[in-house]
Structures are given as C-alpha cells and as structure tokens.
Scaffold this motif. Sequence first.
Motif, PDB file in Angstrom:
ATOM      1  N   LEU A 108       0.831  -1.203   0.000  1.00  0.00           N
ATOM      2  CA  LEU A 108       0.000   0.000   0.000  1.00  0.00           C
ATOM      3  C   LEU A 108       0.871   1.261   0.000  1.00  0.00           C
ATOM      4  O   LEU A 108       0.670   2.183  -0.804  1.00  0.00           O
ATOM      5  CB  LEU A 108      -0.914  -0.038   1.233  1.00  0.00           C
ATOM      6  CG  LEU A 108      -2.113   0.896   1.308  1.00  0.00           C
ATOM      7  CD1 LEU A 108      -3.084   0.411   2.385  1.00  0.00           C
ATOM      8  CD2 LEU A 108      -1.744   2.342   1.567  1.00  0.00           C
ATOM      9  N   GLU A 109       1.867   1.277   0.883  1.00  0.00           N
ATOM     10  CA  GLU A 109       2.750   2.450   0.971  1.00  0.00           C
ATOM     11  C   GLU A 109       3.548   2.635  -0.328  1.00  0.00           C
ATOM     12  O   GLU A 109       3.764   3.759  -0.772  1.00  0.00           O
ATOM     13  CB  GLU A 109       3.710   2.322   2.161  1.00  0.00           C
ATOM     14  CG  GLU A 109       3.028   2.239   3.525  1.00  0.00           C
ATOM     15  CD  GLU A 109       2.240   3.496   3.911  1.00  0.00           C
ATOM     16  OE1 GLU A 109       2.402   4.542   3.246  1.00  0.00           O
ATOM     17  OE2 GLU A 109       1.452   3.412   4.874  1.00  0.00           O
ATOM     18  N   THR A 110       3.963   1.530  -0.933  1.00  0.00           N
ATOM     19  CA  THR A 110       4.709   1.608  -2.194  1.00  0.00           C
ATOM     20  C   THR A 110       3.858   2.254  -3.288  1.00  0.00           C
ATOM     21  O   THR A 110       4.313   3.151  -4.001  1.00  0.00           O
ATOM     22  CB  THR A 110       5.148   0.192  -2.647  1.00  0.00           C
ATOM     23  OG1 THR A 110       5.945  -0.382  -1.614  1.00  0.00           O
ATOM     24  CG2 THR A 110       5.946   0.242  -3.935  1.00  0.00           C
ATOM     25  N   PHE A 111       2.609   1.827  -3.408  1.00  0.00           N
ATOM     26  CA  PHE A 111       1.750   2.394  -4.459  1.00  0.00           C
ATOM     27  C   PHE A 111       1.374   3.838  -4.168  1.00  0.00           C
ATOM     28  O   PHE A 111       1.240   4.642  -5.086  1.00  0.00           O
ATOM     29  CB  PHE A 111       0.517   1.498  -4.697  1.00  0.00           C
ATOM     30  CG  PHE A 111       0.828   0.383  -5.642  1.00  0.00           C
ATOM     31  CD1 PHE A 111       1.462  -0.767  -5.200  1.00  0.00           C
ATOM     32  CD2 PHE A 111       0.564   0.501  -7.007  1.00  0.00           C
ATOM     33  CE1 PHE A 111       1.813  -1.787  -6.075  1.00  0.00           C
ATOM     34  CE2 PHE A 111       0.911  -0.502  -7.895  1.00  0.00           C
ATOM     35  CZ  PHE A 111       1.531  -1.656  -7.434  1.00  0.00           C
ATOM     36  N   LYS A 112       1.225   4.170  -2.881  1.00  0.00           N
ATOM     37  CA  LYS A 112       0.950   5.569  -2.526  1.00  0.00           C
ATOM     38  C   LYS A 112       2.113   6.458  -2.951  1.00  0.00           C
ATOM     39  O   LYS A 112       1.926   7.601  -3.346  1.00  0.00           O
ATOM     40  CB  LYS A 112       0.753   5.690  -1.011  1.00  0.00           C
ATOM     41  CG  LYS A 112      -0.708   5.832  -0.628  1.00  0.00           C
ATOM     42  CD  LYS A 112      -0.886   5.880   0.863  1.00  0.00           C
ATOM     43  CE  LYS A 112      -0.368   7.152   1.502  1.00  0.00           C
ATOM     44  NZ  LYS A 112      -0.670   7.170   2.963  1.00  0.00           N
ATOM     45  N   ALA A 113       3.318   5.901  -2.866  1.00  0.00           N
ATOM     46  CA  ALA A 113       4.503   6.678  -3.249  1.00  0.00           C
ATOM     47  C   ALA A 113       4.600   6.855  -4.766  1.00  0.00           C
ATOM     48  O   ALA A 113       5.114   7.852  -5.245  1.00  0.00           O
ATOM     49  CB  ALA A 113       5.762   6.006  -2.704  1.00  0.00           C
TER      50      ALA A 113
END
Length: 179
Positions: A108-113
Amino acid sequence: MQTVKMVVTGPFSAGKTQFIQSVSDIEVVATERKITTSAERGVKDLTTVAMDFGRITVDEDLVLHLFGTPGQKRFDFMWDILSEGMLGFIVMVDSTHPETFREARSILETFKAYAPSPYVVAANKQDLKDAWELNDIRHALRRDGTSKILSCVATNREQVKFILLELLDSIRNQVESSR
Ligand SMILES: Nc1nc2c(ncn2[C@@H]2O[C@H](COP(=O)(O)OP(=O)(O)OP(=O)(O)O)[C@@H](O)[C@H]2O)c(=O)[nH]1
Ligand SMILES: [Mg+2]
C-alpha cells in the motif's frame, strides 16, 4: 468516452486475478504460470507473473481499465510500470491470512509513493469463517477512519462492482476538491 485506469494489487494469493475476472466484460488477459517454488506450492496452481487486464463499462461514457499486479515480490519490477497513469488503486488482502497483512501494508505504501491517488482496501475472502473483521484489518494496516476498508468476496460480481464504484467515488471527490 472517458477511461479510468485502476490498479488491483496486494500480496500473493489475495484474490487479485479472481477480482478482475469476476467483473470484466471482456475475457481477462491473464499472464499466469504454474507455481514453481516450494513455498507457494500447494496453496494454488497458478500465479500472476506480469499482469491481468480487464475492462468494465460503467455507463455509455465511462469505462474502467483494471490492471492486476503480480503478488510475489520476485515479480515486483512490474509494479511501477503498471502504476503508470493510474487514477486509483485497490489493495486486496486475504482476510484469513494475517501473516500477509504487514506485506499488504508495505505494498500500500509503495503504491501511494508512486502516485498520490485514492485507494480502497478490499478485505477479501470474507466468506471464509476464519476471516478477520474489517476493524481488526484496519488496525493491522494502520489506517485511520478516513481510509475505506471494504468487505469483499472476489467471486461475487456485485461486491466487486461495489468496490470499484467506491473507488471511483473517491477519485471523483479528489478531482472535485482539487478544482
Ligand atoms: N473463498 C474464497 N476464495 C477466494 C476468494 N477470492 C479468491 N479466492 C481464491 O483464492 C486463490 C487465489 O486467488 P487469485 O485470484 O489467484 O489470487 P492473486 O492475488 O491473483 O494471486 P497471485 O497472482 O499469485 O498473487 C484462488 O484459489 C481463488 O479461487 C474469495 O473471495 N473467497
Ligand atoms: Mg493473480
């Protein structure tokens, strides 16, 4: 005609390919291969190695393009390619496998970035009796009340559609508020 690109991501075996297959109105372009590593053997026979592609017509002037990612880390070179131009994303979690929640959070954090686009979490496999409850999944993923954590059974077309429309709603709200 407007097309909206959405990405469906999440850990291995969360149900991403199933989700797209349930809702697509064209035959899904899937790149699945036989599972070869012993760690995953026995869970299921096939895994996504590059992408899934599906499409759903919402109404006469809106089409959603759905791109499913591989779940296995060794294919994660596809992730940023697939995220190119996305307007929103769905993080699928297998609600019966809490040991995958940490990875779900990291995805999730990777895609938000990649892009500050709206997302929803699909707490999948809610038909199984050992599925975690939505609030517990919210805590595990460290999301506050503003994130949408939605119940999902990926084999159920209506539920999948509902989740896509919720994400579409978030995308529209973001567009509105940036005007
Ligand atoms: N009971 C139940 N089984 C599900 C559900 N969604 C998917 N499955 C099953 O879970 C397994 C994994 O589904 P996939 O769609 O292959 O998962 P994936 O996320 O695409 O997996 P990878 O591409 O390998 O990362 C399959 O055996 C599906 O039939 C669900 O909502 N309920
Ligand atoms: Mg898959």
